[in-house]
Design a protein around this motif. Structure first.
Motif, PDB file in Angstrom:
ATOM      1  N   SER A 189     -75.175 -37.280  32.376  1.00  0.00           N
ATOM      2  CA  SER A 189     -74.959 -38.376  33.308  1.00  0.00           C
ATOM      3  C   SER A 189     -74.094 -37.968  34.499  1.00  0.00           C
ATOM      4  O   SER A 189     -74.088 -38.649  35.527  1.00  0.00           O
ATOM      5  CB  SER A 189     -74.306 -39.559  32.585  1.00  0.00           C
ATOM      6  OG  SER A 189     -73.030 -39.191  32.080  1.00  0.00           O
ATOM      7  N   ALA A 234     -80.765 -37.207  36.677  1.00  0.00           N
ATOM      8  CA  ALA A 234     -80.685 -38.655  36.837  1.00  0.00           C
ATOM      9  C   ALA A 234     -81.901 -39.375  36.256  1.00  0.00           C
ATOM     10  O   ALA A 234     -81.772 -40.428  35.605  1.00  0.00           O
ATOM     11  CB  ALA A 234     -80.525 -39.003  38.312  1.00  0.00           C
ATOM     12  N   GLU A 235     -83.100 -38.839  36.476  1.00  0.00           N
ATOM     13  CA  GLU A 235     -84.302 -39.506  35.979  1.00  0.00           C
ATOM     14  C   GLU A 235     -84.375 -39.460  34.458  1.00  0.00           C
ATOM     15  O   GLU A 235     -84.803 -40.429  33.811  1.00  0.00           O
ATOM     16  CB  GLU A 235     -85.544 -38.867  36.596  1.00  0.00           C
ATOM     17  CG  GLU A 235     -85.675 -39.126  38.097  1.00  0.00           C
ATOM     18  CD  GLU A 235     -86.891 -38.437  38.684  1.00  0.00           C
ATOM     19  OE1 GLU A 235     -87.961 -39.082  38.707  1.00  0.00           O
ATOM     20  OE2 GLU A 235     -86.781 -37.275  39.104  1.00  0.00           O
ATOM     21  N   GLU A 280     -81.899 -42.002  33.182  1.00  0.00           N
ATOM     22  CA  GLU A 280     -82.385 -43.372  33.374  1.00  0.00           C
ATOM     23  C   GLU A 280     -83.400 -43.738  32.301  1.00  0.00           C
ATOM     24  O   GLU A 280     -83.331 -44.823  31.698  1.00  0.00           O
ATOM     25  CB  GLU A 280     -83.003 -43.537  34.761  1.00  0.00           C
ATOM     26  CG  GLU A 280     -83.497 -44.956  35.024  1.00  0.00           C
ATOM     27  CD  GLU A 280     -84.177 -45.083  36.381  1.00  0.00           C
ATOM     28  OE1 GLU A 280     -84.510 -46.221  36.752  1.00  0.00           O
ATOM     29  OE2 GLU A 280     -84.382 -44.053  37.054  1.00  0.00           O
ATOM     30  N   SER A 324     -81.714 -44.042  28.932  1.00  0.00           N
ATOM     31  CA  SER A 324     -80.886 -45.250  28.877  1.00  0.00           C
ATOM     32  C   SER A 324     -81.746 -46.486  28.661  1.00  0.00           C
ATOM     33  O   SER A 324     -81.391 -47.388  27.902  1.00  0.00           O
ATOM     34  CB  SER A 324     -80.075 -45.394  30.158  1.00  0.00           C
ATOM     35  OG  SER A 324     -79.171 -44.311  30.318  1.00  0.00           O
ATOM     36  N   ARG A 325     -82.900 -46.533  29.347  1.00  0.00           N
ATOM     37  CA  ARG A 325     -83.800 -47.663  29.163  1.00  0.00           C
ATOM     38  C   ARG A 325     -84.326 -47.707  27.729  1.00  0.00           C
ATOM     39  O   ARG A 325     -84.414 -48.772  27.113  1.00  0.00           O
ATOM     40  CB  ARG A 325     -84.968 -47.570  30.139  1.00  0.00           C
ATOM     41  CG  ARG A 325     -84.606 -47.902  31.588  1.00  0.00           C
ATOM     42  CD  ARG A 325     -85.818 -47.773  32.493  1.00  0.00           C
ATOM     43  NE  ARG A 325     -85.504 -48.125  33.866  1.00  0.00           N
ATOM     44  CZ  ARG A 325     -86.374 -48.013  34.855  1.00  0.00           C
ATOM     45  NH1 ARG A 325     -87.600 -47.563  34.617  1.00  0.00           N
ATOM     46  NH2 ARG A 325     -86.018 -48.350  36.090  1.00  0.00           N
TER      47      ARG A 325
END
Length: 261
Positions: A207, A213-214, A217, A220-221
């Protein structure tokens, strides 16, 4: 090391299998330990491989586990490879097979049963993945599993030319998914860390790096969708989704051939 009782043979110059090798009948010798048999040797082999892994396995270690000499083990098998081949077929026998007496059974459910059983076996016995790639796997349990998968695939309505590729797609996916997961689990055990702690640690590190970043993300989703679930539960969910996609692909190919079933 090989047996010295006349059973030893030169290593073959072509692919061979313990299942294709005829051994002379066992004759009892006074120096053979009472109560020792091939089934007990194979069972002890599986226990040792589960506990210590393939790299640490040796015939001497196995003999010590059984409380016998190494030569006593060689009375039953010619080589370590023969014993490993017997062990990998033994764990193949743990996989549940579909009930073929039920003519109304859905082939999709039967494929899920076979694929999930294959995954579970590979997770219980991580060492088996490598051996499945080294041996031709024609022992009775392996053959029974292969035959069951082929009979289920025939019920999908796929033509014979497509069936082989469909089987490869499905079970290579299961093999890869399970092998990678088993390696991660083994690595965590080696350092005394749970999968949950490992996931948290990795995500914390990533992080802070823009190039990830992708990945962060998406992860995390996925974690938010499975809020409160463990990493194992998330992996099981991912496996189920991926397996559904494999089966959907088979259905799509089946539709091209106007298959029934």
């Amino acid at each position: 090391m090989a047996a010295t009782d006349g059973r030893a043979r030169k290593r073959p110059t072509r692919p061979n299998s313990v299942w294709l090798t005829e051994r002379p009948p066992l004759t009892r010798k006074a120096d053979q330990p009472a109560g020792l048999d091939l089934d007990k040797i194979v069972a002890a082999t599986v226990r040792l491989l589960d506990a210590e892994g393939l790299a640490k396995f040796s015939m001497r270690r196995l003999a010590a586990e059984l409380g016998v000499t190494a030569m006593s083990v060689y009375w039953y098998v010619d080589t370590k490879d023969d014993l490993l081949e017997l062990a990998v077929d033994a764990v193949a026998g743990e996989m549940a097979l579909p009930d073929e007496s039920d003519a109304t059974a859905d082939w999709r459910d039967q494929l899920r049963l076979l694929a999930t059983g294959y995954r579970d076996m590979l997770l219980r016995h991580p060492w088996a993945a490598r051996l499945l790639g080294e041996f031709i796997n024609i022992g009775p349990h392996s053959v029974a599993f292969s035959n069951a998968t082929m009979r289920v695939m025939r019920r999908t309505g796929l033509d014979p030319e497509t069936t082989s590729g469909a089987l490869a797609s499905l079970f290579h996916f299961v093999y890869g998914f399970s092998t990678i997961r088993a390696m991660h689990e083994a690595r965590c055990r080696a350092v005394g860390m749970s999968l949950d702690d490992y996931f948290t640690q990795v995500m914390t590190v990533l992080s802070n790096r823009q190039e990830f970043a992708e990945i962060v993300e998406l992860s995390s989703r996925a974690a938010s969708v499975s809020e409160g679930a463990s990493v194992v539960e998330m992996l099981d969910r991912d496996f189920g989704v991926a397996l559904d996609l494999q089966i959907a692909g088979i259905e799509a190919m089946r539709g091209r051939g106007e298959g029934e079933g």
